[in-house]
Enzyme design. Structure first.
Site, PDB file in Angstrom:
ATOM      1  N   ASN A   7       0.865  -1.178   0.000  1.00 28.90           N
ATOM      2  CA  ASN A   7       0.000   0.000   0.000  1.00 28.90           C
ATOM      3  C   ASN A   7       0.907   1.236   0.000  1.00 28.90           C
ATOM      4  OD1 ASN A   7      -1.868   1.994   0.394  1.00 28.90           O
ATOM      5  ND2 ASN A   7      -2.422   1.393   2.489  1.00 28.90           N
ATOM      6  N   HIS A  93      -9.778   0.995   4.546  1.00 28.24           N
ATOM      7  CA  HIS A  93      -8.493   1.238   5.217  1.00 28.24           C
ATOM      8  C   HIS A  93      -8.715   2.254   6.342  1.00 28.24           C
ATOM      9  CE1 HIS A  93      -4.452   2.675   6.008  1.00 28.24           C
ATOM     10  NE2 HIS A  93      -4.040   1.512   5.526  1.00 28.24           N
ATOM     11  N   GLU A 163      -5.811  -4.905  10.372  1.00 24.78           N
ATOM     12  CA  GLU A 163      -4.799  -3.875  10.628  1.00 24.78           C
ATOM     13  C   GLU A 163      -5.166  -3.110  11.890  1.00 24.78           C
ATOM     14  OE1 GLU A 163      -2.512  -2.604   6.906  1.00 24.78           O
ATOM     15  OE2 GLU A 163      -4.413  -1.557   6.824  1.00 24.78           O
ATOM     16  N   GLY A 169       1.923   2.423  10.633  1.00 32.83           N
ATOM     17  CA  GLY A 169       2.892   3.518  10.493  1.00 32.83           C
ATOM     18  C   GLY A 169       3.543   3.944  11.792  1.00 32.83           C
TER      19      GLY A 169
HETATM   20  P1  PGA Z   1       2.539   0.414   7.589  1.00 34.96           P
HETATM   21  O1  PGA Z   1       1.116   0.634   6.884  1.00 34.96           O
HETATM   22  O2  PGA Z   1       3.103  -0.885   7.082  1.00 34.96           O
HETATM   23  O3  PGA Z   1       3.361   1.593   7.206  1.00 34.96           O
HETATM   24  O4  PGA Z   1       2.261   0.340   9.062  1.00 34.96           O
HETATM   25  C1  PGA Z   1       0.234  -0.436   6.692  1.00 34.96           C
HETATM   26  C2  PGA Z   1      -1.035   0.032   6.018  1.00 34.96           C
HETATM   27  O5  PGA Z   1      -1.451   1.176   6.223  1.00 34.96           O
HETATM   28  O6  PGA Z   1      -1.659  -0.726   5.260  1.00 34.96           O
END
Ligand code: PGA
Length: 248
Positions: A7, A93, A163, A169
């Site tokens: 993503n 998301h 998630e 993030g």
């Molecule tokens: P990340 O994001 O791997 O940077 O934590 C995952 C996502 O938002 O799908």
């Protein structure tokens, strides 16, 4: 078969996309048995002319408006993106839910529309830090799945990404037992909703080359959704390679 999805969010220009896939193609051709893993890329829409120069790359859209056409200023048509070569769509998301206030009903509309258009949706679900602290994980998953999947026929093939919002993030990854519990709840919930095929369940949230394999080895983890670490072809390649190593 595992799915490792990238993503990119609002990162990479068309030129950077060309550079990424030039490197990516070189890396992938070094591993001819790389067939146990499906890798796919959720790119910014304006990068489609770049990605389509690499016909083997599977790609999808991060967002769309759930109507065929009309007066929807600034929105993106899923069916046109499909004509241009997209095959997947991200729906629900946490950034769309929380930054852009997408409601449960709207997310359901997008899931239905995506199936009608012929794009395979990945429905993202997950709890916030506050919901986790209040032990609401199961309730949140149940509500996001029940509303998100409303109106689909029982034999619809489903791909879900778990998630945890607090892990996206942040560099924080869910503990093994939390991932196992969440994926198990998702399976149970989908069965209780009457779906006949077991879902493909991806984990997402601060996945990196050094934690990918241990997460992939957990029960009911069928793949990964990767944000930050998918922007670098070498890092993402290492993650896909981890998945491939488990399968071989
Ligand atoms: P990340 O994001 O791997 O940077 O934590 C995952 C996502 O938002 O799908």
């Amino acid at each position: 078969m595992r799915i490792i999805a990238a993503n990119w969010k609002m990162n990479h220009s068309p030129q950077e996309t060309l550079d990424f896939f030039s490197k990516w193609s070189t890396l992938v051709t070094q591993v001819p048995e790389f067939q146990q893993v499906t890798s796919l890329f959720f790119i910014p829409n304006y990068c489609w002319p770049s990605v389509t120069q690499f016909p083997k790359v599977l790609w999808g859209i991060q967002n769309f408006y759930p109507e065929i056409k009309g007066a929807f200023t600034g929105e993106c048509s899923a069916s046109i993106m499909k004509e241009l070569g997209a095959t997947w769509a991200l729906v629900g998301h946490s950034e769309r839910r929380h930054l852009f206030n997408e409601s449960l009903d709207f997310i359901n509309k997008k899931i239905i529309f995506s199936h009608q258009t012929g794009l395979k949706p990945i429905l993202c679900v997950g709890e916030t830090q506050a919901e986790k602290a209040d032990q609401l994980l199961k309730k949140v998953l149940q509500s996001q799945l029940e509303s998100g999947l409303k109106g689909l026929t029982a034999d619809t093939p489903l791909t879900i990404a778990y998630e945890p919002v607090w892990a996206i993030g942040t560099g924080l990854t869910a503990k093994d037992e939390d991932i196992i519990e969440a994926h198990n709840s998702i399976n149970e919930c989908i069965k209780n909703l009457g779906f006949t095929k077991p879902p493909i369940i991806l984990y997402g949230g601060s996945v990196k080359p050094d934690n990918a394999q241990s997460i992939l080895k957990l029960p009911d983890v069928n793949g990964l959704l990767v944000g930050g670490a998918s922007l670098n072809p070498h890092d993402f390649f290492k993650i896909v390679q981890s998945a491939n190593d488990i399968e071989n």
